[in-house]
Design a protein around this motif. Sequence first.
Motif: not given
Length: 408
Positions: A164-167, A197-205, A317-320, A323-326
Amino acid sequence: LTPNDSQGRKSHPRSGPNKMSARAVSDTRVVDSDGSEDSIDDDTVVALRAAIGPESAADTLDGNIYKFFAFLDFGTEERRIGEATLQLFSPPSELLTRLIMYVGLVSIIMIQLITPIALFGANIFELVGNIDLGAWKEYDSTQWFVVILSWAFLFSFILYCYNGLSCDHENMKKTCRLAEGLANRGQPVRKWMLVADALINSYVAVFLSIAMFAVLYNEEDAQGVVMDALALTFILSIDDIASDLGFLADVWDSGKVGRFYAEMDRRGLLPPEADENVEEDDSDVENAMLANAAHAADKLQKKAMSALSLDKIPSRIYRCAKVCLLVVLLLSIPTPFYLTSAAKKDPHLHRLLDYMFHPNDWRSHTPVEAMPGNVTAAADAATHVGRRLFREVIEGEVITGKQLYVEI
């Protein structure tokens, strides 16, 4: 900018054939809520008119709540060309319906902000306390069903967050180009909403993925695991246009916005795409200048565009977050062997497994009058209401006062 106020505007190679169409709509006006009319950029209106026209093969541009608020002022403005009215978004016309929509959107933002940190804070200490490398040795077959189900949902959820973050990252590149193109032409755009948008989506994921460890492994049965996993998946995508709540389903038309983006790009109204692979070594630039001055100038221009691009901060933000999700994904693989599960032994599931793998056992213990289809024997047995039937089913379990039936 009107044709009479176009100082500093540079024509794009692809926008030459459209000079006549720009003159044709030179009398285009924006009708404000108070009835006043202001001149607007003609090329933007031409692109908007093309987007509202018949569907084309252009890619769609999906949105969410934060992208909607970023383009709210531009998208809800009414642009009138003769008798036709152009509008990118289609908000409700009634004031009460529009007010309810905005209240719903703010509520969704609050849900996405509060839920991840609340679940994370409520489960993080319990998650640390559940670490036990030898707990898996004492599970029986029914507990392993719940443990394996928890692991499968956990692994799938983290992969879902990563994809989802990649898309979202790819979609954000187009959205940022559109925002920059509109802002450069004097249109109202809230750029900070795209960063949010990027910050909240990454934080939630990331936070929901970590909380998922404790939430799933603290469930006692398979039903609780399934419900929790689906609930957290719903929270993750609740802000999207295509979510189940769908407050913006009729407002943000992904096809129309996608055609508008493609038309803006075709007319050269968007900035060039930033090259993320531009090298930062100054020696390479010097060598290129000696070899080919034009190539060096182009490379320096791409570096400048990359440094000033609106997409720079969301991309980082999305890259960080990915990496955390990996890292979380790697930690989720051996979870059945180092996290203690709260799954309880299920005697009913155990009985079903025994029936499945030892079918002769329950047939030998089932009375003839209780077998389905034996109507006569069942009727005779029904006359003996006062008789107590004691039949041993499993060790320690006795059925009293009723006939034994096998439920399938």
